[in-house]
Design a protein around this motif. Structure first.
Motif, short mmCIF file in Angstrom:
data_model
loop_
_atom_site.label_atom_id
_atom_site.label_comp_id
_atom_site.label_asym_id
_atom_site.label_seq_id
_atom_site.Cartn_x
_atom_site.Cartn_y
_atom_site.Cartn_z
N ASP A 118 -9.27 2.32 -11.15
CA ASP A 118 -7.86 1.57 -11.96
C ASP A 118 -7.33 2.31 -12.86
O ASP A 118 -7.86 3.64 -13.02
CB ASP A 118 -8.35 0.40 -12.55
CG ASP A 118 -9.58 0.61 -13.27
OD1 ASP A 118 -9.63 1.56 -14.13
OD2 ASP A 118 -10.58 -0.17 -13.36
N ARG B 246 0.72 -1.30 -0.08
CA ARG B 246 0.13 -0.05 -0.01
C ARG B 246 0.85 1.26 -0.03
O ARG B 246 0.38 2.47 0.20
CB ARG B 246 -1.02 0.23 1.04
CG ARG B 246 -0.21 0.17 2.72
CD ARG B 246 -1.30 0.35 3.79
NE ARG B 246 -2.67 1.02 3.09
CZ ARG B 246 -2.70 2.37 2.93
NH1 ARG B 246 -1.73 3.19 3.68
NH2 ARG B 246 -3.96 2.96 2.46
N GLN C 175 -4.60 -1.95 -11.30
CA GLN C 175 -5.79 -1.87 -10.26
C GLN C 175 -5.16 -1.69 -8.90
O GLN C 175 -4.55 -2.30 -8.35
CB GLN C 175 -6.52 -3.36 -10.19
CG GLN C 175 -7.21 -3.62 -11.71
CD GLN C 175 -7.78 -5.19 -11.47
OE1 GLN C 175 -7.46 -6.00 -11.43
NE2 GLN C 175 -9.13 -4.96 -11.53
N TRP C 176 -5.91 -0.31 -8.52
CA TRP C 176 -5.26 -0.09 -7.10
C TRP C 176 -5.42 -0.96 -6.02
O TRP C 176 -4.52 -0.92 -4.94
CB TRP C 176 -5.41 1.36 -6.91
CG TRP C 176 -5.12 2.42 -8.07
CD1 TRP C 176 -6.14 3.00 -9.00
CD2 TRP C 176 -4.10 2.77 -8.46
NE1 TRP C 176 -5.58 3.79 -9.73
CE2 TRP C 176 -4.25 3.58 -9.53
CE3 TRP C 176 -2.77 2.53 -7.85
CZ2 TRP C 176 -3.06 4.37 -10.10
CZ3 TRP C 176 -1.34 3.16 -8.59
CH2 TRP C 176 -1.78 4.07 -9.66
N ASP C 177 -6.49 -1.54 -6.13
CA ASP C 177 -6.85 -2.27 -4.87
C ASP C 177 -5.84 -3.52 -4.53
O ASP C 177 -5.70 -4.00 -3.43
CB ASP C 177 -8.16 -2.77 -4.81
CG ASP C 177 -8.56 -3.61 -5.94
OD1 ASP C 177 -7.83 -3.86 -7.00
OD2 ASP C 177 -9.73 -4.11 -6.10
N LEU D 77 -0.19 3.56 -2.57
CA LEU D 77 -1.46 4.50 -2.25
C LEU D 77 -1.09 5.51 -1.32
O LEU D 77 -1.72 6.56 -1.23
CB LEU D 77 -2.55 3.55 -1.66
CG LEU D 77 -2.95 2.36 -2.80
CD1 LEU D 77 -3.73 1.57 -2.02
CD2 LEU D 77 -3.47 3.14 -3.97
N SER E 278 -4.63 7.38 -8.47
CA SER E 278 -5.29 6.56 -7.64
C SER E 278 -6.34 7.24 -6.72
O SER E 278 -7.47 6.66 -6.29
CB SER E 278 -4.25 6.02 -6.58
OG SER E 278 -3.67 6.98 -5.68
N PHE F 80 1.27 9.05 -9.43
CA PHE F 80 0.31 8.02 -8.57
C PHE F 80 -0.86 8.77 -7.94
O PHE F 80 -1.72 8.35 -7.20
CB PHE F 80 1.25 7.58 -7.59
CG PHE F 80 2.29 6.72 -7.88
CD1 PHE F 80 2.17 5.41 -8.67
CD2 PHE F 80 3.84 7.30 -8.06
CE1 PHE F 80 3.09 4.79 -9.17
CE2 PHE F 80 4.79 6.43 -8.34
CZ PHE F 80 4.44 5.19 -9.09
N ARG G 114 -2.81 8.43 -3.33
CA ARG G 114 -4.33 8.54 -2.76
C ARG G 114 -4.33 9.27 -1.56
O ARG G 114 -4.78 10.19 -1.16
CB ARG G 114 -5.02 7.19 -2.66
CG ARG G 114 -6.58 7.57 -2.42
CD ARG G 114 -7.33 6.22 -2.28
NE ARG G 114 -6.84 5.40 -1.57
CZ ARG G 114 -7.01 4.02 -1.86
NH1 ARG G 114 -7.63 3.60 -2.69
NH2 ARG G 114 -6.57 3.21 -0.79
N GLU H 274 -3.28 -2.64 -2.19
CA GLU H 274 -3.99 -2.52 -0.76
C GLU H 274 -3.86 -3.98 -0.23
O GLU H 274 -3.57 -4.10 1.04
CB GLU H 274 -5.28 -2.15 -1.03
CG GLU H 274 -6.20 -1.89 0.59
CD GLU H 274 -5.56 -0.50 1.03
OE1 GLU H 274 -5.14 -0.54 2.03
OE2 GLU H 274 -6.00 0.63 0.42
#
Length: 723
Positions: free
Chosen positions: A116, A14, A134-136, A17, A111, A108, A21, A139
């Motif tokens: 995605d 992560r 795919q950002w998840d 992210l 995100s 980045f 994000r 995670e």
């Protein structure tokens, strides 16, 4: 872990992210980051497409450009490497643009815009590389190196460029409402300064259009437009522009559109005393708008129109200012958020305006552009979260210098508005009292009308007598008010120079504090053993006690006229002695600053008036001089007071210093005598206003004259004659 016990840091999955994000504060900042990347790619445009499918509960954001694109190697070794130093080292694009990206994390930010991301980039050789993220997945991954990405590369026959496609679901779809898109347009409009705001700024004019297309969002009008600058920018009331170099020296230009065909003023500034540490070279374009109804109407008449060419209404123009105000900070042609947001008053303009509303401007009155240099030259470092500049010494200097530039505009604006009788009417207390109570003309007018109307002469005389008695009572009250005002102004002056009083009294007070215990000790010793040696310990202390007590007595006697609780009748007093007393109030201060004071004039001349008023006049003048002589670190500072007598009466008193002097515009308008006007930092604007009133009570007027060598004031009889 290796066999020899060494370890390698493995970022968590992560982490991507976290720097995307979680780090970027809002979707606008994310879009701005992607727009900057398009600029860095040497593209002449960036196209932002927002498409919604409400029935399916999803949306798509596409960011595309016509730049040089990337090769597979660029994607693998640069684009996919978090915190890469590539742009930091290159500094410029292949076509010579100064690169906006430096941190290596901006991409980045995608995100935050969707679930995605599909990257499609084609370079000039026709090599097209695609990456789907795919950002998840990040995670869920324990470590970053456990995430596998599929990279596809093939040769195509299409123009170079990069396309970023992001998709999101129903949650994100609901967030993109009409207010969100209005804010996005605002952010994009403020991202780069308009051409009119960078005239004279050393920024290469790059062709770079930002186009926005919006379709399918509930409650949001479809749009297809190229983002342009604020339509209100060219219709300013006041503007100041120019530069200040890394030493704090610069040249500024002030202009106004409040007066037709008004000429601009160019002048040099020296803020070197604010540059303990540099914030690099700065360039300014700051425009101010008055916001009263008549002022807004005047702005509209200059040509403020909507997109269809229709003149805006007063409310629409006011809303335009509400939306677009703020002073932005720009580096290499791009704004550093949130500096310049309408709600982000980083210069504390509103706080200053509360203290002095007639002179200071509020943040909702100004649209400005401050251009700064690179981090290496300026020390102004952008935060990784894209939420401003790090609050270091350089940032504090940026604030101080920008506030000083705005102060130059405020000073000239205040003078102009007073000369045009805008805002608070220009009127002194003495004039207001006279207007309120002197009614000779009313009496004459009434008696004349009664006589013309054939009213009985006896009745006319009775009415005239009633008016005369009423006028006498009112003028008696007026004189009482004058004397009360004089007392208050004297005490206000005393309060204004309280720092001088404390400074003058500190040395004798310290002597008492330190030596009285010694006197008590040696007195006790002498009492037990009254020898000449013990007496010799007491006598020097006793002598110094007398000397320092005399200092206090003289200080308080000099200040006594300002502290009087009531006014006596006017009386004859020796002018030279009074002026010398005002100088001696500042004796220690002037000695510490190396200021030489000279008083010239006949020592035996007596003036009929109020001694306390002369103290108020000259303590205020001297206090101003000591402030500016110290502030500007003037070499060999001097203050000279010279008065002349003609036929046994006062012709004039000239007061001069060799400080920085007074701006010509302030001399011409005499705005420096208006309450609330001050060129000092945190000044009250009371000093010269009080001095002017005190002069008027003695049948004199205090004038400011032009001088190439410091400040020059003249005190003379109102009629221009002698007293």
């Amino acid at each position: 872990m290796t066999d020899d016990g060494t370890f390698s840091i493995r970022p968590a999955g992560r982490h991507i992210l976290t720097i995307g994000r979680d780090l970027i504060q809002d979707p606008y900042a994310a879009v701005v980051e992607l727009v900057k990347n398009a600029f860095d790619a040497d593209s002449e445009y960036v196209l932002l497409e927002f498409n919604a499918d409400s029935e399916a509960g999803k949306y798509t954001i596409v960011v595309s450009d016509g730049g040089h694109g990337m090769s597979r190697s660029d994607v693998v070794n640069r684009w996919l490497v978090p915190s890469t130093s590539d742009k930091l080292h290159r500094k410029t694009s292949p076509n010579g643009r100064i690169l906006q990206g430096r941190k290596g994390v901006g991409r980045f930010a995608a995100s935050i815009l969707g679930d995605d991301l599909l990257l499609e980039t084609t370079n000039k050789s026709g090599e097209k590389t695609s990456v789907f993220i795919q950002w998840d997945v990040f995670e869920q991954a324990d470590y970053l190196d456990e995430v596998d990405l599929l990279i596809d590369t093939r040769t195509v026959s299409q123009m170079p460029g990069t396309i970023l496609t992001m998709q999101g679901g129903r949650v994100g779809l609901e967030e993109w409402n009409d207010a969100q898109f209005k804010r996005l347009k605002y952010e994009l409009r403020k991202l780069t300064p308009p051409t009119t705001a960078i005239s004279g700024i050393e920024i290469k004019q790059e062709k770079f259009d930002i186009r926005l297309k919006v379709s399918g969002f509930a409650g949001v009008p479809d749009a297809d437009e190229t983002i342009d600058s604020f339509p209100i920018l060219e219709f300013y009331d006041y503007m100041i522009s120019g530069h200040v170099d890394e030493r704090g020296l610069g040249k500024l230009r002030y202009s106004t559109q409040k007066i037709d065909n008004a000429s601009s003023e160019e002048f040099d500034v020296d803020f070197s005393d604010l540059y303990e540490k540099t914030c690099g070279s700065l360039k300014f374009d700051i425009r101010v708008y008055d916001r009263d109804k008549d002022d807004i109407d005047q702005i509209i008449r200059r040509g403020l129109k909507d997109r269809e060419g229709n003149y805006l209404g007063n409310l629409a123009a006011r809303q335009l200012l509400n939306l677009n105000n703020g002073i932005g900070v720009y580096r290499n042609g791009f704004r550093i958020r949130p500096l310049g947001d309408a709600q982000y008053d980083w210069l504390k303009l509103n706080q200053q305006r509360i203290q002095n509303p007639s002179r200071k401007i509020g943040s909702n009155q100004v649209i400005g552009f401050v251009h700064i240099e690179s981090e290496e030259k300026s020390g102004l470092v952008e935060k990784s979260a894209r939420d401003g500049l790090k609050e270091n010494t350089a940032y504090n200097r940026l604030i101080e210098i920008t506030q000083s530039v705005i102060e130059q505009l405020e000073r000239r604006r205040f003078a102009l508005r007073r000369s045009l009788e805008l805002g608070k009417p220009k009127s002194r207390v003495e004039r207001q009292i006279s207007q309120l109570f002197t009614n000779d003309h009313v009496k004459v007018d009434i008696v004349t009308r009664l006589e013309r109307s054939g009213i009985d002469a006896k009745v006319t005389r009775e009415i005239s007598d009633i008016l005369s008695r009423d006028m006498a009572e009112k003028n008696k009250a007026a004189e009482s008010i004058r004397q009360t005002v004089a007392v208050y102004q004297g005490q206000a002056t005393l309060g204004k120079i309280v720092n001088v009083v404390l400074h003058e009294g500190r040395r004798p007070l310290n002597f008492f504090k330190n030596q009285v215990p010694n006197l008590d000790y040696w007195a006790s010793v002498f009492n037990d053993n009254p020898t000449s040696d013990n007496l010799s310990k007491i006598l020097p202390i006793a002598n110094e006690l007398g000397h320092n007590a005399k200092v206090f007595v003289e200080l308080f006697s000099r200040l006594d006229p300002l502290a009087a609780g009531k006014r006596a009748e006017s009386h004859l007093f020796k002018l030279a002695s009074t002026l010398d007393g005002a100088l001696k109030v500042f004796e220690t201060t002037m000695s510490d600053l190396g200021i030489k004071a000279a008083l010239e004039g006949p020592s035996d001349f007596e003036f009929l008036g109020w001694k306390e008023d002369f103290y108020a006049i000259f303590t205020n003048l001297i206090d101003n001089s000591t402030y500016w002589l110290r502030e500007k670190r003037v070499a060999s500072p001097t203050i000279t007071i010279r008065f002349e007598i003609e036929e046994g009466k006062l012709a004039h008193i000239d007061y001069r210093d060799n400080g920085p002097g007074i701006d010509k515009a302030l001399i011409e308008t005499e705005v420096i005598f208006d309450p609330e006007f001050s060129t000092k930092t945190d000044g009250t604007g009371l000093g010269l206003a009080i001095a002017g009133e005190a002069a008027a009570r003695n049948g004199l007027e205090l004038k400011v004259l032009e001088s190439a060598d410091g400040a020059y004031f003249r005190l003379q009889p109102v009629s221009g004659g002698v007293l």
